[in-house]
Design an enzyme around this catalytic site. Structure first.
Site, PDB file in Angstrom:
ATOM      1  N   HIS A  12      31.699  43.374  31.173  1.00  0.00           N
ATOM      2  CA  HIS A  12      31.555  44.554  32.032  1.00  0.00           C
ATOM      3  C   HIS A  12      32.211  45.750  31.367  1.00  0.00           C
ATOM      4  O   HIS A  12      33.281  45.626  30.770  1.00  0.00           O
ATOM      5  CB  HIS A  12      32.276  44.326  33.370  1.00  0.00           C
ATOM      6  CG  HIS A  12      31.437  43.612  34.381  1.00  0.00           C
ATOM      7  ND1 HIS A  12      31.978  42.985  35.466  1.00  0.00           N
ATOM      8  CD2 HIS A  12      30.105  43.439  34.471  1.00  0.00           C
ATOM      9  CE1 HIS A  12      31.013  42.457  36.192  1.00  0.00           C
ATOM     10  NE2 HIS A  12      29.865  42.704  35.599  1.00  0.00           N
ATOM     11  N   HIS A  69      37.328  39.281  28.163  1.00  0.00           N
ATOM     12  CA  HIS A  69      36.761  38.073  28.782  1.00  0.00           C
ATOM     13  C   HIS A  69      35.251  38.229  28.898  1.00  0.00           C
ATOM     14  O   HIS A  69      34.727  39.341  28.886  1.00  0.00           O
ATOM     15  CB  HIS A  69      37.374  37.845  30.165  1.00  0.00           C
ATOM     16  CG  HIS A  69      37.153  38.987  31.110  1.00  0.00           C
ATOM     17  ND1 HIS A  69      37.981  40.088  31.137  1.00  0.00           N
ATOM     18  CD2 HIS A  69      36.193  39.225  32.026  1.00  0.00           C
ATOM     19  CE1 HIS A  69      37.545  40.937  32.041  1.00  0.00           C
ATOM     20  NE2 HIS A  69      36.447  40.452  32.603  1.00  0.00           N
TER      21      HIS A  69
HETATM   22  P1  M7G Z   1      35.714  42.062  35.366  1.00  0.00           P
HETATM   23  O1  M7G Z   1      34.472  42.499  34.697  1.00  0.00           O
HETATM   24  O2  M7G Z   1      37.010  42.461  34.732  1.00  0.00           O
HETATM   25  O3  M7G Z   1      35.800  42.597  36.843  1.00  0.00           O
HETATM   26  O4  M7G Z   1      35.629  40.497  35.485  1.00  0.00           O
HETATM   27  P2  M7G Z   1      34.835  42.516  38.090  1.00  0.00           P
HETATM   28  O5  M7G Z   1      35.633  41.765  39.127  1.00  0.00           O
HETATM   29  O6  M7G Z   1      34.652  43.946  38.459  1.00  0.00           O
HETATM   30  O7  M7G Z   1      33.596  41.822  37.695  1.00  0.00           O
HETATM   31  C1  M7G Z   1      36.654  39.685  35.923  1.00  0.00           C
HETATM   32  C2  M7G Z   1      36.068  38.379  36.412  1.00  0.00           C
HETATM   33  O8  M7G Z   1      37.117  37.476  36.666  1.00  0.00           O
HETATM   34  C3  M7G Z   1      35.291  38.567  37.706  1.00  0.00           C
HETATM   35  O9  M7G Z   1      34.023  37.968  37.603  1.00  0.00           O
HETATM   36  C4  M7G Z   1      36.188  37.906  38.752  1.00  0.00           C
HETATM   37  O10 M7G Z   1      35.448  37.304  39.797  1.00  0.00           O
HETATM   38  C5  M7G Z   1      36.945  36.873  37.939  1.00  0.00           C
HETATM   39  N1  M7G Z   1      38.281  36.576  38.491  1.00  0.00           N
HETATM   40  C6  M7G Z   1      39.145  37.467  39.024  1.00  0.00           C
HETATM   41  N2  M7G Z   1      40.283  36.818  39.403  1.00  0.00           N
HETATM   42  C7  M7G Z   1      41.431  37.464  40.013  1.00  0.00           C
HETATM   43  C8  M7G Z   1      40.138  35.492  39.107  1.00  0.00           C
HETATM   44  C9  M7G Z   1      40.984  34.342  39.267  1.00  0.00           C
HETATM   45  O11 M7G Z   1      42.123  34.387  39.745  1.00  0.00           O
HETATM   46  N3  M7G Z   1      40.460  33.151  38.826  1.00  0.00           N
HETATM   47  C10 M7G Z   1      39.201  33.052  38.290  1.00  0.00           C
HETATM   48  N4  M7G Z   1      38.768  31.844  37.922  1.00  0.00           N
HETATM   49  N5  M7G Z   1      38.397  34.133  38.113  1.00  0.00           N
HETATM   50  C11 M7G Z   1      38.852  35.340  38.529  1.00  0.00           C
END
Ligand code: M7G
Length: 354
Positions: free
Chosen positions: A263, A272
């Site tokens: 993203h 990630h």
């Molecule tokens: P991002 O693109 O930084 O943000 O992706 P977004 O939330 O705007 O997509 C981070 C990804 O990590 C997302 O798909 C979240 O659903 C996932 N994520 C966030 N947290 C806090 C956790 C967590 O504690 N555990 C897991 N397994 N995934 C997470």
């Protein structure tokens, strides 16, 4: 840390967002006087189970086939009330058999205590397309990223990488060790990778598979930091993910059914990757053009960008009005850009006819 107990103490304040297409509802409330966000998402239908053929059949390669169980969509219909019918068309409402293990109704996510960045992210808001130039990155975005990293924003990532959080859910792990060093504990972050289910996934339906791959490298905050010299590393990550994930799910999902992307802007500034079943339509516009950039495209684009990679590129994506970057100057930049591009300003709209 008991989700059920916390939800029972939830005091509703307001609806943040409600999306009938994705069947997601986000609510803001208080638990013990601290802000809490509950997101409820109706789970997808189960229409079969993937079973392996009997190994006795003599084949070397197993065949997987779909078979119906009592929760499969049609078998699971417990009751139907017809609304109407005419000609060849019939429609009605139904109750499907539900079960917490085999066919749960909804996935519930809770963020507690939620900070203002979380609240702004889930709040329904107007979106704008911005062209982020390298100069805007340096002036506006970089200081923002530095502040986000200083805060506690990456705690969950570090807990997974270094403190065994969610360790029982990890699907694949490469320890960040230097494979060539004589000291086996020598850390080489380039080699480290953890893949685990994303909180976006119900963990049941493979069609909505959603995994997250966390790398151990902490020098890459976002897409912007990727340079030509990282290309080989990205190719290896891509190869690994596409080899490992189908095997983890008994080849019920294939390498060419995995949408692997980052993203921009992400919510978390530690490199990630999102790994998602190609059928999954996306959650909270997370797959929108611009916001999601495919790993294969990143690798390819690096061929044409020179050694500084994405640092030299203007990146276009959408951003919500409540995002900090909007108020930190993107609003003004967009206005200037439109003017520079010769796009006429919004005229004063006259609604009255005299
Ligand atoms: P991002 O693109 O930084 O943000 O992706 P977004 O939330 O705007 O997509 C981070 C990804 O990590 C997302 O798909 C979240 O659903 C996932 N994520 C966030 N947290 C806090 C956790 C967590 O504690 N555990 C897991 N397994 N995934 C997470």
């Amino acid at each position: 840390k008991n989700l059920h107990a916390l939800i029972q103490r939830f005091k509703f304040k307001r609806v943040l967002d409600s999306n009938p297409q994705t069947k997601v509802l986000s609510l803001l409330g208080l638990i013990d006087n601290k802000d809490a966000i509950i997101t409820v998402e109706k789970t997808h239908f189960i229409f079969g189970q993937t079973k392996k053929t009997d190994p006795e059949s003599g084949r070397n390669t197993p065949i997987f086939y779909q078979c119906e169980d009592e929760y499969s969509c049609i078998n699971g219909i417990e009751d139907i009330r017809q609304i109407s019918a005419h000609d060849i068309y019939y429609w009605g409402l139904s109750v499907l058999r539900q079960n917490l293990t085999n066919n749960p109704t909804a996935k519930i996510n809770l963020i507690w205590p939620a900070n203002f960045i979380h609240i702004k992210k889930y709040d329904q808001q107007n979106l704008h397309l911005v062209k982020e130039t390298p100069d805007m990155y340096q002036r506006i975005v970089k200081p923002y990223i530095d502040e986000m990293i200083q805060g506690n924003n990456l705690a969950w990532v570090n807990k997974i990488l270094y403190e065994d959080a969610e360790s029982d859910r990890i699907i694949y792990k490469d320890f960040p060790q230097d494979k060539d060093a004589s000291d086996p504990t020598a850390l080489k972050k380039e080699n480290g990778l953890i893949i685990l289910p994303d909180t976006n996934w119900d963990g049941i339906n493979l069609d909505s598979l959603y995994l997250v791959a966390l790398t151990y490298r902490d020098d890459i905050k976002s897409l912007r930091d990727l340079k030509q010299c990282d290309q080989a590393w990205l190719i290896e990550l891509n190869r690994k993910i596409k080899s490992v994930i189908p095997a983890c799910y008994n080849y019920a999902i294939h390498a060419d059914e995995l949408r692997i992307f980052v993203h921009y802007q992400p919510s978390y500034y530690h490199f990630h990757l999102h790994i998602v079943h190609v059928r999954q339509p996306g959650i909270n516009s997370g797959m929108a053009l611009g916001k999601a950039v495919l790993l294969d495209d990143i690798i390819e684009t690096l061929n044409y960008m020179g050694p500084e990679g994405f640092m030299r590129k203007t990146i276009t994506y959408s951003i919500g009005e409540r995002h900090d970057l909007w108020r930190r100057g993107f609003d003004k930049e967009v206005e200037l850009q439109l003017e520079r591009d010769g796009i006429p300003k919004v005229p004063n709209i006259v609604n009255e006819f005299d």
